[in-house]
Design a protein around this motif. Structure first.
Motif, PDB file in Angstrom:
ATOM      1  N   GLU A 178       0.511   5.648   0.154  1.00  0.00           N
ATOM      2  CA  GLU A 178      -0.385   6.782   0.349  1.00  0.00           C
ATOM      3  C   GLU A 178       0.411   8.082   0.275  1.00  0.00           C
ATOM      4  O   GLU A 178       1.487   8.186   0.856  1.00  0.00           O
ATOM      5  CB  GLU A 178      -1.081   6.694   1.702  1.00  0.00           C
ATOM      6  N   ASP A 179      -0.156   9.045  -0.418  1.00  0.00           N
ATOM      7  CA  ASP A 179       0.449  10.368  -0.560  1.00  0.00           C
ATOM      8  C   ASP A 179      -0.181  11.305   0.466  1.00  0.00           C
ATOM      9  O   ASP A 179      -1.404  11.476   0.492  1.00  0.00           O
ATOM     10  CB  ASP A 179       0.214  10.878  -1.990  1.00  0.00           C
ATOM     11  N   HIS A 180       0.650  11.875   1.328  1.00  0.00           N
ATOM     12  CA  HIS A 180       0.213  12.828   2.350  1.00  0.00           C
ATOM     13  C   HIS A 180       0.878  14.180   2.065  1.00  0.00           C
ATOM     14  O   HIS A 180       1.848  14.234   1.305  1.00  0.00           O
ATOM     15  CB  HIS A 180       0.617  12.331   3.740  1.00  0.00           C
TER      16      HIS A 180
ATOM     17  N   ALA B 140       1.399   6.112  -6.062  1.00  0.00           N
ATOM     18  CA  ALA B 140       0.291   6.660  -5.277  1.00  0.00           C
ATOM     19  C   ALA B 140      -0.769   7.303  -6.155  1.00  0.00           C
ATOM     20  O   ALA B 140      -1.873   7.551  -5.699  1.00  0.00           O
ATOM     21  CB  ALA B 140       0.831   7.691  -4.283  1.00  0.00           C
TER      22      ALA B 140
ATOM     23  N   GLU C 137       5.939  -0.182   8.050  1.00  0.00           N
ATOM     24  CA  GLU C 137       5.426   1.050   7.456  1.00  0.00           C
ATOM     25  C   GLU C 137       6.601   2.012   7.380  1.00  0.00           C
ATOM     26  O   GLU C 137       7.330   2.200   8.356  1.00  0.00           O
ATOM     27  CB  GLU C 137       4.293   1.657   8.267  1.00  0.00           C
TER      28      GLU C 137
ATOM     29  N   ILE D 231       5.210  10.532   2.081  1.00  0.00           N
ATOM     30  CA  ILE D 231       4.573   9.402   1.433  1.00  0.00           C
ATOM     31  C   ILE D 231       4.744   8.232   2.387  1.00  0.00           C
ATOM     32  O   ILE D 231       5.833   8.028   2.944  1.00  0.00           O
ATOM     33  CB  ILE D 231       5.237   9.090   0.081  1.00  0.00           C
ATOM     34  N   SER D 232       3.684   7.468   2.603  1.00  0.00           N
ATOM     35  CA  SER D 232       3.813   6.280   3.450  1.00  0.00           C
ATOM     36  C   SER D 232       3.667   5.042   2.580  1.00  0.00           C
ATOM     37  O   SER D 232       2.836   4.996   1.677  1.00  0.00           O
ATOM     38  CB  SER D 232       2.767   6.277   4.570  1.00  0.00           C
ATOM     39  N   THR D 233       4.518   4.080   2.844  1.00  0.00           N
ATOM     40  CA  THR D 233       4.464   2.806   2.138  1.00  0.00           C
ATOM     41  C   THR D 233       4.366   1.704   3.181  1.00  0.00           C
ATOM     42  O   THR D 233       4.999   1.771   4.232  1.00  0.00           O
ATOM     43  CB  THR D 233       5.712   2.578   1.265  1.00  0.00           C
TER      44      THR D 233
ATOM     45  N   LEU E 230       0.859  -1.189   0.000  1.00  0.00           N
ATOM     46  CA  LEU E 230       0.000   0.000   0.000  1.00  0.00           C
ATOM     47  C   LEU E 230       0.888   1.229   0.000  1.00  0.00           C
ATOM     48  O   LEU E 230       1.928   1.257   0.658  1.00  0.00           O
ATOM     49  CB  LEU E 230      -0.888  -0.004   1.256  1.00  0.00           C
TER      50      LEU E 230
END
Length: 110
Positions: free
Chosen positions: A69-71, A109, A89, A75-77, A67
Motif C-alpha cells: 500500500e502506498d501512503h 503499489a 508488516e 509504503i507498507s508491505t 499486500l
C-alpha cells in the motif's frame, strides 16, 4: 530496522503517520483477541539499512510481499509467513534513500 514489538514501542515511533498505522494494527489485533507477538511483527526501515540486511531480518525476499500500500509518507508491505497467517508488516518511509526498494514498492503499489 526498527522492530515494533508492542504498544509502547509503537507509541514511540517518530513519524506520526507510521505511528498511527502501527497503533491501528495493534488495536485491530487486540480487538480480535491477539497480541502482536502472537501473530507477527512490525518493522520500520531506516536510512542506514541495506536491501540485503532488510531481507535477512525479514527472512523472505522483499519482493515476496502479499499486500503493498502506498501512503503519503511511507509504503507498507505485508508478508504472510506461514499457513497459520503469521506475518510481518514493514513500513518504508519515503524519506529513506533506498531507491531500488522504493521503486520496486511503488511499482507494485500502482
Amino acid at each position: 530496522m526498527i522492530r515494533i514489538a508492542d504498544l509502547a514501542a509503537a507509541e514511540a515511533i517518530a513519524d506520526p503517520e507510521i505511528r498511527q498505522m502501527a497503533l491501528q494494527r495493534i488495536t485491530e489485533l487486540s480487538e480480535q483477541g491477539f497480541s502482536l507477538s502472537e501473530v507477527g511483527e512490525i518493522w520500520i526501515v531506516e536510512a542506514a539499512d541495506a536491501l540485503t540486511d532488510i531481507e535477512k531480518r525479514l527472512g523472505v525476499p522483499v519482493r515476496a510481499y502479499e499486500l503493498i500500500e502506498d501512503h503519503p509518507s511511507c509504503i507498507s508491505t505485508t508478508y504472510v509467513l506461514d499457513q497459520a497467517g503469521r506475518g510481518i508488516e514493514m513500513f518504508i518511509p519515503k524519506s529513506v534513500d533506498l531507491q531500488e526498494l522504493l521503486a520496486m514498492c511503488l511499482k507494485g503499489a500502482s
